[in-house]
Write a protein that holds these residues in place. Structure first.
Motif, PDB file in Angstrom:
ATOM      1  N   ARG A  62       0.827  -1.216   0.000  1.00  0.00           N
ATOM      2  CA  ARG A  62       0.000   0.000   0.000  1.00  0.00           C
ATOM      3  C   ARG A  62       0.856   1.258   0.000  1.00  0.00           C
ATOM      4  O   ARG A  62       0.421   2.303  -0.450  1.00  0.00           O
ATOM      5  CB  ARG A  62      -0.930   0.000   1.205  1.00  0.00           C
ATOM      6  N   SER A  63       2.070   1.128   0.488  1.00  0.00           N
ATOM      7  CA  SER A  63       2.977   2.289   0.500  1.00  0.00           C
ATOM      8  C   SER A  63       3.702   2.472  -0.836  1.00  0.00           C
ATOM      9  O   SER A  63       4.476   3.396  -0.992  1.00  0.00           O
ATOM     10  CB  SER A  63       3.994   2.157   1.637  1.00  0.00           C
ATOM     11  N   GLY A  64       3.475   1.572  -1.794  1.00  0.00           N
ATOM     12  CA  GLY A  64       4.038   1.719  -3.131  1.00  0.00           C
ATOM     13  C   GLY A  64       5.277   0.892  -3.399  1.00  0.00           C
ATOM     14  O   GLY A  64       5.827   0.938  -4.493  1.00  0.00           O
ATOM     15  N   GLU A  65       5.750   0.142  -2.422  1.00  0.00           N
ATOM     16  CA  GLU A  65       6.911  -0.711  -2.642  1.00  0.00           C
ATOM     17  C   GLU A  65       6.509  -1.877  -3.536  1.00  0.00           C
ATOM     18  O   GLU A  65       5.405  -2.388  -3.428  1.00  0.00           O
ATOM     19  CB  GLU A  65       7.437  -1.230  -1.308  1.00  0.00           C
ATOM     20  N   THR A  66       7.413  -2.276  -4.428  1.00  0.00           N
ATOM     21  CA  THR A  66       7.088  -3.337  -5.379  1.00  0.00           C
ATOM     22  C   THR A  66       8.107  -4.463  -5.323  1.00  0.00           C
ATOM     23  O   THR A  66       9.224  -4.291  -4.857  1.00  0.00           O
ATOM     24  CB  THR A  66       7.044  -2.788  -6.819  1.00  0.00           C
ATOM     25  N   LYS A  75      11.595  -7.348   2.708  1.00  0.00           N
ATOM     26  CA  LYS A  75      11.242  -7.289   4.130  1.00  0.00           C
ATOM     27  C   LYS A  75       9.792  -6.877   4.342  1.00  0.00           C
ATOM     28  O   LYS A  75       9.106  -7.429   5.201  1.00  0.00           O
ATOM     29  CB  LYS A  75      12.179  -6.335   4.870  1.00  0.00           C
ATOM     30  N   TRP A  76       9.312  -5.913   3.563  1.00  0.00           N
ATOM     31  CA  TRP A  76       7.945  -5.445   3.759  1.00  0.00           C
ATOM     32  C   TRP A  76       6.933  -6.563   3.516  1.00  0.00           C
ATOM     33  O   TRP A  76       5.916  -6.657   4.194  1.00  0.00           O
ATOM     34  CB  TRP A  76       7.630  -4.221   2.890  1.00  0.00           C
ATOM     35  N   LEU A  77       7.226  -7.441   2.565  1.00  0.00           N
ATOM     36  CA  LEU A  77       6.321  -8.547   2.268  1.00  0.00           C
ATOM     37  C   LEU A  77       6.409  -9.628   3.345  1.00  0.00           C
ATOM     38  O   LEU A  77       5.388 -10.166   3.781  1.00  0.00           O
ATOM     39  CB  LEU A  77       6.627  -9.135   0.890  1.00  0.00           C
ATOM     40  N   VAL A  78       7.618  -9.924   3.791  1.00  0.00           N
ATOM     41  CA  VAL A  78       7.802 -10.931   4.832  1.00  0.00           C
ATOM     42  C   VAL A  78       7.085 -10.498   6.112  1.00  0.00           C
ATOM     43  O   VAL A  78       6.391 -11.297   6.750  1.00  0.00           O
ATOM     44  CB  VAL A  78       9.313 -11.168   5.096  1.00  0.00           C
ATOM     45  N   LYS A  85      -1.306 -11.543   6.645  1.00  0.00           N
ATOM     46  CA  LYS A  85      -1.789 -11.205   5.304  1.00  0.00           C
ATOM     47  C   LYS A  85      -1.431 -12.330   4.336  1.00  0.00           C
ATOM     48  O   LYS A  85      -0.539 -13.128   4.584  1.00  0.00           O
ATOM     49  CB  LYS A  85      -1.126  -9.916   4.821  1.00  0.00           C
ATOM     50  N   LYS A  86      -2.148 -12.379   3.234  1.00  0.00           N
ATOM     51  CA  LYS A  86      -1.866 -13.366   2.195  1.00  0.00           C
ATOM     52  C   LYS A  86      -1.164 -12.684   1.037  1.00  0.00           C
ATOM     53  O   LYS A  86      -1.418 -11.513   0.738  1.00  0.00           O
ATOM     54  CB  LYS A  86      -3.160 -14.017   1.716  1.00  0.00           C
ATOM     55  N   ILE A  87      -0.309 -13.441   0.385  1.00  0.00           N
ATOM     56  CA  ILE A  87       0.478 -12.874  -0.712  1.00  0.00           C
ATOM     57  C   ILE A  87      -0.420 -12.418  -1.866  1.00  0.00           C
ATOM     58  O   ILE A  87      -0.098 -11.468  -2.577  1.00  0.00           O
ATOM     59  CB  ILE A  87       1.568 -13.866  -1.183  1.00  0.00           C
ATOM     60  N   GLU A  88      -1.572 -13.055  -2.019  1.00  0.00           N
ATOM     61  CA  GLU A  88      -2.494 -12.680  -3.095  1.00  0.00           C
ATOM     62  C   GLU A  88      -3.028 -11.258  -2.906  1.00  0.00           C
ATOM     63  O   GLU A  88      -3.449 -10.617  -3.869  1.00  0.00           O
ATOM     64  CB  GLU A  88      -3.674 -13.656  -3.157  1.00  0.00           C
ATOM     65  N   GLU A  89      -3.034 -10.768  -1.680  1.00  0.00           N
ATOM     66  CA  GLU A  89      -3.515  -9.415  -1.420  1.00  0.00           C
ATOM     67  C   GLU A  89      -2.606  -8.364  -2.046  1.00  0.00           C
ATOM     68  O   GLU A  89      -3.046  -7.243  -2.309  1.00  0.00           O
ATOM     69  CB  GLU A  89      -3.612  -9.177   0.094  1.00  0.00           C
ATOM     70  N   PHE A  90      -1.367  -8.706  -2.271  1.00  0.00           N
ATOM     71  CA  PHE A  90      -0.401  -7.755  -2.814  1.00  0.00           C
ATOM     72  C   PHE A  90      -0.217  -7.905  -4.317  1.00  0.00           C
ATOM     73  O   PHE A  90       0.469  -7.115  -4.941  1.00  0.00           O
ATOM     74  CB  PHE A  90       0.960  -7.942  -2.122  1.00  0.00           C
ATOM     75  N   PHE A  91      -0.834  -8.896  -4.915  1.00  0.00           N
ATOM     76  CA  PHE A  91      -0.658  -9.167  -6.337  1.00  0.00           C
ATOM     77  C   PHE A  91      -1.404  -8.150  -7.182  1.00  0.00           C
ATOM     78  O   PHE A  91      -2.554  -7.829  -6.924  1.00  0.00           O
ATOM     79  CB  PHE A  91      -1.147 -10.581  -6.671  1.00  0.00           C
ATOM     80  N   PHE A  92      -0.727  -7.639  -8.182  1.00  0.00           N
ATOM     81  CA  PHE A  92      -1.391  -6.824  -9.195  1.00  0.00           C
ATOM     82  C   PHE A  92      -0.720  -7.152 -10.514  1.00  0.00           C
ATOM     83  O   PHE A  92       0.466  -7.442 -10.578  1.00  0.00           O
ATOM     84  CB  PHE A  92      -1.289  -5.323  -8.881  1.00  0.00           C
TER      85      PHE A  92
END
Length: 106
Positions: A62-66, A75-78, A85-92
């Motif tokens: 949500r902060s724009g890190e990819t 680190k932000w994803l881990v 949270k689930k990894i699918e929530e960050f998928f685009f």
């Protein structure tokens, strides 16, 4: 070529033999280089290496890190995964958006 005893040959004959060997080695080298060039040319046509190529990001916080989904997870994803949270929530998928825009323009 007939076998000859090297110990019975004079210096001139040995030098001539050496020149013949050098000539044949150069010919063989040229043949092998052509074969190698043909093989590498075929290998390039079969498939391209992906090493070193940039890949568009697949995951975004949500902060724009990819993250492109390659290599070690950032680190932000881990941290987000540890929080539940689930990894699918960050998928685009940026590529599907572009395809939709292109189709709409046509």
């Amino acid at each position: 070529m007939a076998k000859a005893s090297l110990s019975r040959m004079n210096v001139e004959a040995l030098m001539s033999l050496r020149d013949q060997i050098d000539k044949r080695l150069l010919e063989r080298r040229a043949e092998l280089e052509k074969e190698l060039a043909a093989l590498t040319g075929q290998a390039k046509l079969k498939g391209k290496s992906l090493k070193g190529r940039k890949v568009p990001p697949k995951y975004r916080s949500r902060s724009g890190e990819t993250w492109a989904g390659r290599g070690v997870r950032p680190k932000w994803l881990v941290e987000a995964l540890k929080k539940g949270k689930k990894i699918e929530e960050f998928f685009f998928d940026k590529s599907t958006r572009k395809r939709r825009r292109r189709r709409a323009k046509r």
